[in-house]
Design an enzyme around this catalytic site. Structure first.
Site, PDB file in Angstrom:
ATOM      1  N   PHE A 284       8.709   7.135   3.742  1.00 34.98           N
ATOM      2  CA  PHE A 284       8.672   7.528   2.334  1.00 34.98           C
ATOM      3  C   PHE A 284      10.108   7.709   1.846  1.00 34.98           C
ATOM      4  O   PHE A 284      10.498   8.799   1.408  1.00 34.98           O
ATOM      5  CB  PHE A 284       7.860   8.813   2.147  1.00 34.98           C
ATOM      6  N   LEU A 285      10.896   6.657   1.969  1.00 38.60           N
ATOM      7  CA  LEU A 285      12.324   6.728   1.645  1.00 38.60           C
ATOM      8  C   LEU A 285      12.584   6.130   0.272  1.00 38.60           C
ATOM      9  O   LEU A 285      12.145   5.025  -0.031  1.00 38.60           O
ATOM     10  CB  LEU A 285      13.147   5.962   2.692  1.00 38.60           C
TER      11      LEU A 285
ATOM     12  N   GLU B 218      15.257   4.449  -2.092  1.00 40.89           N
ATOM     13  CA  GLU B 218      16.569   3.817  -2.042  1.00 40.89           C
ATOM     14  C   GLU B 218      17.535   4.623  -2.903  1.00 40.89           C
ATOM     15  O   GLU B 218      17.224   5.011  -4.015  1.00 40.89           O
ATOM     16  CB  GLU B 218      16.486   2.367  -2.530  1.00 40.89           C
TER      17      GLU B 218
ATOM     18  N   PHE C 160       8.902  10.700 -12.213  1.00 36.28           N
ATOM     19  CA  PHE C 160       8.365   9.373 -12.514  1.00 36.28           C
ATOM     20  C   PHE C 160       7.735   9.312 -13.907  1.00 36.28           C
ATOM     21  O   PHE C 160       6.831   8.527 -14.147  1.00 36.28           O
ATOM     22  CB  PHE C 160       7.365   8.912 -11.441  1.00 36.28           C
TER      23      PHE C 160
ATOM     24  N   ALA D 183      10.516   6.831 -19.276  1.00 38.46           N
ATOM     25  CA  ALA D 183      10.203   5.523 -19.852  1.00 38.46           C
ATOM     26  C   ALA D 183      11.361   4.561 -19.656  1.00 38.46           C
ATOM     27  O   ALA D 183      12.526   4.948 -19.670  1.00 38.46           O
ATOM     28  CB  ALA D 183       9.898   5.681 -21.342  1.00 38.46           C
TER      29      ALA D 183
ATOM     30  N   CYS E 113       9.458  -1.938  -2.875  1.00 33.82           N
ATOM     31  CA  CYS E 113       8.194  -1.301  -2.497  1.00 33.82           C
ATOM     32  C   CYS E 113       7.088  -1.436  -3.539  1.00 33.82           C
ATOM     33  O   CYS E 113       6.051  -2.035  -3.259  1.00 33.82           O
ATOM     34  CB  CYS E 113       8.438   0.188  -2.200  1.00 33.82           C
TER      35      CYS E 113
END
Length: 440
Positions: free
Chosen positions: A152-153, A155, A252, A255, A263
């Site tokens: 669950f990395l 970048e 997250f 916009a 991923c």
């Protein structure tokens, strides 16, 4: 512990270096001899903040090494991690597991004593069963267990994610293997990092479900942004208003031009295909994927509109090429679709990215590259910000305005305030910060 990491790409290299930093002895294996020689020389195949220093320190301490000899590394290891690529298969969107199964066959040849084979690569449900079958068929005498341990990395923040994880998911059905995995992650276990011990298939699905949910959040706020533009609302305020609800959360909900990277695009597609194969289609994720694909190219229309409907014969300065900041990863970057649409419309593109230009040359043609944002803007007819690198957050706007032939700024990441740009007499376009009157 002695650990073999099969695959020295993004996941394998970061995971291997972090495990070595915990005190394990780690050998990172790759079939690419040039990559291994470069790593031995201290040259990283990817850009990730802090990685070069982490690798160098653990090589110096003789806890981390690089090799093409998989058999030797596996024979001395208590745990062997499979961390190879699982790209989308050309033509149908399924995850291509060729490299995973090749690794399984190669690992089988080197097994010596009880060994835990750990699938770190992102793989569809049931892949662990096939890995076990392949190894068992090749080495019926071998003592081993196959475990799922998805990564669950993020970048750009991968080292911190590995060392301070939200959770560690381990799919295992063997007590000895569970004990080995807890020893691998003992430093995190002592720090009370949440462990989720579950079945192998559940673990495999958890990774895909997590990425699909995050992709859904991104796509949801992007569609709300489109509505904001039509009704005269501000998507940033909407995001804050809903994000403060602990059931939703603020992450997250920014916009922009859509998600990209290594991923989310391939993992949503792989989950869609898996669900269809099992007769349980995931309509929400299907829609998320389709909407995101359409959105990237649609962002170019903001540039067309800012320039009066046409970009033919215009020079557009583009700041940011990678799919997100703090990486050189161009995979499925929104910049690709946006730039291609502008070129199709007859524009010439000037481009600058702090880390991504070498990779961009492999996927984009006919760009003129610059090595700072100001020379990129010189004599351009508009500026478009595609990736929110910190270096772009405090630009000298007066200087930018003097360099452009017209004061046009299209900000696809909303890093500037419209009022500030208006005071400087810019023509400014953001995402989801509408000024349209509310329709009755």
């Amino acid at each position: 512990m002695h650990i073999a990491m099969v695959g020295s790409g993004y996941v394998g290299l970061v995971s291997g270096a972090c495990l070595a930093d915990f005190g394990h002895t780690v050998s990172c294996i790759d079939t690419d001899e040039k990559k291994i020689e470069a790593l031995k020389a201290g040259k990283m195949p990817i850009y990730e903040p802090g990685l070069q220093e982490l690798v160098a320190n653990n090589v110096r301490q003789q806890r981390l090494s690089f090799s093409t000899d998989l058999t030797a590394a596996v024979s001395g290891a208590q745990a062997v991690f499979i961390a190879v690529g699982t790209p989308s298969r050309r033509g149908d969107g399924h995850a291509d597991l060729t490299f995973v199964y090749q690794a399984a066959r190669a690992i089988a040849a080197g097994l010596n004593g009880f060994t835990v084979v750990v699938t770190k690569s992102t793989v569809p449900v049931g892949t662990g069963d096939e890995v076990e079958r392949i190894i068992r068929e090749a080495r019926p005498d071998a003592e081993f267990a196959v475990v799922s341990n998805p990564e669950f990395l993020r970048e750009g923040a991968a080292i911190d994610d590995f060392k301070r994880p939200d959770r560690i998911v381990v799919g295992v059905n063997d007590e000895r293997a569970e004990a080995v995995m807890k020893e691998v992650y003992r430093p995190l276990y002592l720090n009370q990092a949440p462990f989720v011990i579950t079945s192998r298939r559940t673990s495999e699905l958890t990774k895909y479900a997590a990425n699909a949910f995050l992709a859904t959040k991104i796509t949801f706020i992007n569609e709300i942004a489109d509505l904001c533009e039509q009704v005269g609302a501000n998507v940033q305020d909407v995001a804050r208003g809903i994000g403060l609800d602990k059931r939703i959360g603020s992450k997250f909900l920014h916009a922009g031009p859509g998600y990209g990277g290594s991923c989310f695009p391939k993992d949503t597609q792989a989950l869609i295909k898996t669900a269809q194969d099992f007769g349980a289609p995931i309509r929400i994720v299907e829609t998320v994927s389709a909407v995101n694909d359409q959105r990237k190219r649609a962002m170019a229309r903001k540039v067309f509109a800012a320039l009066g409907g046409s970009v033919r014969g215009k020079t557009i300065a583009v700041l940011g090429l990678t799919f997100k900041p703090n990486t050189d990863d161009m995979r499925d970057s929104p910049a690709i679709s946006i730039i291609t649409a502008l070129q199709d419309g007859g524009a010439q593109i000037n481009a600058f990215d702090p880390e991504g230009m070498d990779q961009a040359r492999h996927v984009l043609d006919n760009l003129t590259y610059y090595y700072d944002p100001y020379s990129c803007c010189d004599k351009a007819d508009a500026l478009v910000i595609v990736t929110e690198w910190d270096a772009f957050r405090a630009l000298d706007l007066d200087r930018i305005k003097s360099l452009l032939t017209a004061p046009i700024l299209v900000d696809l990441r909303n890093i500037y305030e419209p009022a500030e740009l208006e005071r400087r007499d810019f023509i400014y376009a953001g995402v989801g910060r509408g000024t349209a009157p509310v329709k009755s």
